[in-house]
Design a protein around this motif. Structure first.
Motif, PDB file in Angstrom:
ATOM      1  N   THR A   1       0.839  -1.186   0.000  1.00 37.07           N
ATOM      2  CA  THR A   1       0.000   0.000   0.000  1.00 37.07           C
ATOM      3  C   THR A   1       0.877   1.241   0.000  1.00 37.07           C
ATOM      4  N   PHE A   2       0.602   2.116  -0.948  1.00 43.97           N
ATOM      5  CA  PHE A   2       1.394   3.327  -1.122  1.00 43.97           C
ATOM      6  C   PHE A   2       0.512   4.550  -0.891  1.00 43.97           C
ATOM      7  N   ARG A   3       0.736   5.231   0.243  1.00 48.24           N
ATOM      8  CA  ARG A   3       0.059   6.484   0.576  1.00 48.24           C
ATOM      9  C   ARG A   3      -1.459   6.328   0.632  1.00 48.24           C
ATOM     10  N   ASN A   4      -1.910   5.287   1.300  1.00 49.01           N
ATOM     11  CA  ASN A   4      -3.349   5.036   1.412  1.00 49.01           C
ATOM     12  C   ASN A   4      -3.874   5.005   2.842  1.00 49.01           C
ATOM     13  N   VAL A   5      -3.015   4.752   3.814  1.00 49.45           N
ATOM     14  CA  VAL A   5      -3.514   4.544   5.180  1.00 49.45           C
ATOM     15  C   VAL A   5      -4.239   5.790   5.686  1.00 49.45           C
ATOM     16  N   HIS A   6      -3.749   6.986   5.321  1.00 51.77           N
ATOM     17  CA  HIS A   6      -4.429   8.201   5.769  1.00 51.77           C
ATOM     18  C   HIS A   6      -5.840   8.297   5.195  1.00 51.77           C
ATOM     19  N   ASN A   7      -6.053   7.736   3.995  1.00 54.10           N
ATOM     20  CA  ASN A   7      -7.400   7.726   3.410  1.00 54.10           C
ATOM     21  C   ASN A   7      -8.335   6.805   4.190  1.00 54.10           C
ATOM     22  N   TRP A   8      -7.828   5.644   4.574  1.00 59.03           N
ATOM     23  CA  TRP A   8      -8.661   4.733   5.369  1.00 59.03           C
ATOM     24  C   TRP A   8      -9.004   5.366   6.708  1.00 59.03           C
TER      25      TRP A   8
ATOM     26  N   ILE B   1      10.802  21.598  -2.937  1.00 59.62           N
ATOM     27  CA  ILE B   1      10.732  20.665  -1.804  1.00 59.62           C
ATOM     28  C   ILE B   1      10.585  19.239  -2.312  1.00 59.62           C
ATOM     29  N   GLY B   2       9.771  19.057  -3.349  1.00 62.31           N
ATOM     30  CA  GLY B   2       9.539  17.717  -3.885  1.00 62.31           C
ATOM     31  C   GLY B   2       8.380  17.026  -3.206  1.00 62.31           C
ATOM     32  N   GLU B   3       8.268  15.735  -3.413  1.00 61.30           N
ATOM     33  CA  GLU B   3       7.173  14.983  -2.803  1.00 61.30           C
ATOM     34  C   GLU B   3       7.420  14.804  -1.308  1.00 61.30           C
ATOM     35  N   SER B   4       6.410  14.339  -0.609  1.00 64.10           N
ATOM     36  CA  SER B   4       6.411  14.324   0.854  1.00 64.10           C
ATOM     37  C   SER B   4       7.480  13.429   1.470  1.00 64.10           C
ATOM     38  N   ASP B   5       7.786  13.724   2.723  1.00 60.71           N
ATOM     39  CA  ASP B   5       8.598  12.822   3.544  1.00 60.71           C
ATOM     40  C   ASP B   5       7.749  11.593   3.846  1.00 60.71           C
ATOM     41  N   ARG B   6       8.296  10.400   3.613  1.00 57.97           N
ATOM     42  CA  ARG B   6       7.504   9.175   3.758  1.00 57.97           C
ATOM     43  C   ARG B   6       8.192   8.129   4.621  1.00 57.97           C
ATOM     44  N   MET B   7       7.407   7.507   5.443  1.00 62.35           N
ATOM     45  CA  MET B   7       7.856   6.319   6.155  1.00 62.35           C
ATOM     46  C   MET B   7       7.785   5.143   5.191  1.00 62.35           C
ATOM     47  N   THR B   8       8.663   4.172   5.362  1.00 59.24           N
ATOM     48  CA  THR B   8       8.633   2.928   4.581  1.00 59.24           C
ATOM     49  C   THR B   8       8.780   1.801   5.576  1.00 59.24           C
ATOM     50  N   LEU B   9       7.693   1.097   5.821  1.00 57.98           N
ATOM     51  CA  LEU B   9       7.617   0.106   6.884  1.00 57.98           C
ATOM     52  C   LEU B   9       7.325  -1.282   6.327  1.00 57.98           C
TER      53      LEU B   9
ATOM     54  N   ILE C   1       2.155   1.824  12.880  1.00 58.10           N
ATOM     55  CA  ILE C   1       2.634   0.596  13.529  1.00 58.10           C
ATOM     56  C   ILE C   1       1.571   0.043  14.471  1.00 58.10           C
ATOM     57  N   ALA C   2       0.936   0.920  15.234  1.00 53.69           N
ATOM     58  CA  ALA C   2      -0.102   0.472  16.168  1.00 53.69           C
ATOM     59  C   ALA C   2      -1.279  -0.143  15.424  1.00 53.69           C
ATOM     60  N   LEU C   3      -1.666   0.442  14.307  1.00 55.01           N
ATOM     61  CA  LEU C   3      -2.773  -0.099  13.519  1.00 55.01           C
ATOM     62  C   LEU C   3      -2.437  -1.494  12.989  1.00 55.01           C
ATOM     63  N   ALA C   4      -1.219  -1.663  12.481  1.00 53.53           N
ATOM     64  CA  ALA C   4      -0.808  -2.960  11.938  1.00 53.53           C
ATOM     65  C   ALA C   4      -0.685  -4.005  13.036  1.00 53.53           C
ATOM     66  N   GLU C   5      -0.090  -3.621  14.148  1.00 49.88           N
ATOM     67  CA  GLU C   5       0.088  -4.577  15.243  1.00 49.88           C
ATOM     68  C   GLU C   5      -1.248  -4.994  15.845  1.00 49.88           C
ATOM     69  N   ALA C   6      -2.213  -4.105  15.852  1.00 50.43           N
ATOM     70  CA  ALA C   6      -3.537  -4.450  16.380  1.00 50.43           C
ATOM     71  C   ALA C   6      -4.203  -5.538  15.546  1.00 50.43           C
ATOM     72  N   ALA C   7      -3.835  -5.620  14.262  1.00 51.75           N
ATOM     73  CA  ALA C   7      -4.376  -6.650  13.374  1.00 51.75           C
ATOM     74  C   ALA C   7      -3.595  -7.954  13.447  1.00 51.75           C
ATOM     75  N   GLY C   8      -2.461  -7.954  14.151  1.00 48.43           N
ATOM     76  CA  GLY C   8      -1.667  -9.163  14.301  1.00 48.43           C
ATOM     77  C   GLY C   8      -0.307  -9.124  13.650  1.00 48.43           C
ATOM     78  N   PHE C   9       0.022  -8.049  12.955  1.00 43.15           N
ATOM     79  CA  PHE C   9       1.315  -7.948  12.278  1.00 43.15           C
ATOM     80  C   PHE C   9       2.455  -7.670  13.257  1.00 43.15           C
ATOM     81  N   LYS C  10       3.659  -8.035  12.825  1.00 39.52           N
ATOM     82  CA  LYS C  10       4.884  -7.708  13.547  1.00 39.52           C
ATOM     83  C   LYS C  10       5.746  -6.811  12.664  1.00 39.52           C
ATOM     84  N   LEU C  11       6.263  -5.740  13.243  1.00 37.94           N
ATOM     85  CA  LEU C  11       7.157  -4.862  12.494  1.00 37.94           C
ATOM     86  C   LEU C  11       8.462  -5.592  12.207  1.00 37.94           C
ATOM     87  N   ALA C  12       8.845  -5.640  10.916  1.00 37.66           N
ATOM     88  CA  ALA C  12      10.051  -6.362  10.513  1.00 37.66           C
ATOM     89  C   ALA C  12      11.172  -5.440  10.059  1.00 37.66           C
TER      90      ALA C  12
END
Length: 276
Positions: free
Chosen positions: A151-158, A261-269, A211-222
Motif C-alpha cells: 500500500t502506497f500512501r493510502n492509510v491516511h485515506n482509510w 521541496i519535492g514529494e512528501s517525507d515518507r515512512m517505509t515500513l 505501527i499500532a494499527l498494523a500490530e492491532a491486526a496481528g502484524f509484527k514490524l520487521a
C-alpha cells in the motif's frame, strides 16, 4: 595490519559451516535475480514518461527490494489509483510467473486498471481485480493466498473513514496474506513530536500510529527504511500534504517553492504476518 586483517577474515570464513555458506550463496543469488527483475520492470518501456520522472521521489526499485518482492510472488496492490506502481508490478509479475491483484472500492477504484486492460491486454490483461475492503458480494483476494501486500500512501485515506474502517482494512490485509507473508507500507510521515490532531486532515500520519494499527491486526514490524525520506518537507502547510507535488493544490502560488521541496517525507515500513 593488512596481513592480520586478511588472516582474520580467512579464519572467520573457516569458522562458517559449509552448509551455511551454501545457503547464503543461494539466498544472495536469489536476491540478485529479484533485483535484476525489479530493475527491468522499472525500466519497462510501457511506463508513462510522467511517472518515470517521479522515480527520483519514489525510489521504486529500492522500495520493492526492501519489501522483498519477488517476480514469482502473488502480489496485492491496494488502491492503485492512477496505477503508478501497477505500471511496474504488472510486467514484474508477468515475466516472473507471479500474480498481481489490483484491489480497491468496487468498481470505481479500478476504472483506470480496467481501461489499461482493454488498451494493453499484453501488459495488464493478467491483472486480477478484487474489492477492498471487501463487503462480501464482489470478488476478493482469497484468504491466505498473497505473498506480499503493498500500500502506497493510502492509510491516511482509510483513517479519514473512521477507526473501525481502518481496523477492518488491516484485518482484511492480514487475512489475505500467507503465514510469513509481508505487508509493505509507504505513507506520508508526520513528526512524532507534532500534535496528533494534525493526522485528522493533513494527510500525514505518525509512524507510531501506522505501527499500532498494523500490530492491532496481528502484524509484527520487521523493518523500517529511510528510502523515501525527504528532510525538506516541513509538513506545516494549511492545505496539508496535497500542497506538495504531484497535487500542488496551491496552483501557481509559491509553486517553485513546493516543486523545490519535492514529494512528501515518507515512512517505509515492512511488516510480517507471523508464521504461526
Amino acid at each position: 595490519m593488512r596481513v592480520l586483517s586478511l588472516l582474520a577474515s580467512a579464519a572467520a570464513l573457516i569458522a562458517v559451516p559449509a552448509a551455511a555458506m551454501q545457503h547464503d550463496g543461494h539466498a544472495g543469488h536469489a536476491a540478485a535475480k529479484s533485483g535484476d527483475a525489479i530493475a527491468a520492470a522499472v525500466a519497462a518501456p510501457t511506463r508513462t514518461p510522467a511517472n518515470v520522472a517521479r522515480d527520483t521521489y519514489r525510489h521504486p526499485a529500492e522500495t520493492l527490494a526492501f519489501f522483498g518482492v519477488k517476480p514469482g510472488d502473488t502480489v496485492v496492490e491496494l488502491w492503485p489509483g492512477g496505477g503508478w506502481y501497477t505500471e511496474i508490478l504488472a510486467p514484474l509479475t508477468k515475466t516472473g510467473g507471479g500474480t498481481l491483484y489490483a484491489v480497491a472500492p468496487w468498481e470505481r477504484g479500478l476504472n483506470r486498471i480496467k481501461e489499461w486492460q482493454g488498451a494493453k491486454p499484453d501488459v495488464y490483461g493478467a491483472v486480477k481485480l478484487a474489492e477492498f475492503p471487501n463487503a462480501g458480494a464482489n470478488p476478493k483476494v482469497p484468504d491466505g493466498s498473497a505473498d506480499v501486500v503493498l500500500t502506497f500512501r493510502n492509510v491516511h485515506n482509510w483513517r479519514s473513514g473512521g477507526a473501525e474502517n481502518t481496523a477492518n482494512a488491516f484485518r482484511q490485509i492480514f487475512a489475505m496474506l500467507k503465514p510469513g507473508g509481508t505487508l509493505g507500507v509507504a505513507e506520508h510521515r508526520l513528526n512524532e513530536s507534532d500534535d496528533s490532531a494534525k493526522e485528522e486532515k493533513s494527510g500525514y500520519l505518525k509512524e507510531s500510529t501506522v505501527i499500532a494499527l498494523a500490530e492491532a491486526a496481528g502484524f509484527k514490524l520487521a523493518g523500517r527504511s529511510e528510502i523515501n525520506a525527504n528532510p525538506k518537507d516541513t509538513k506545516d502547510y494549511p492545505k496539508g500534504v496535497w500542497t506538495l507535488p504531484p497535487s500542488l493544490t496551491e496552483g501557481e502560488t509559491d509553486r517553485a517553492k513546493y516543486v523545490a521541496i519535492g514529494e512528501s517525507d515518507r515512512m517505509t515500513l515492512k511488516f510480517v504476518k507471523p508464521a504461526s
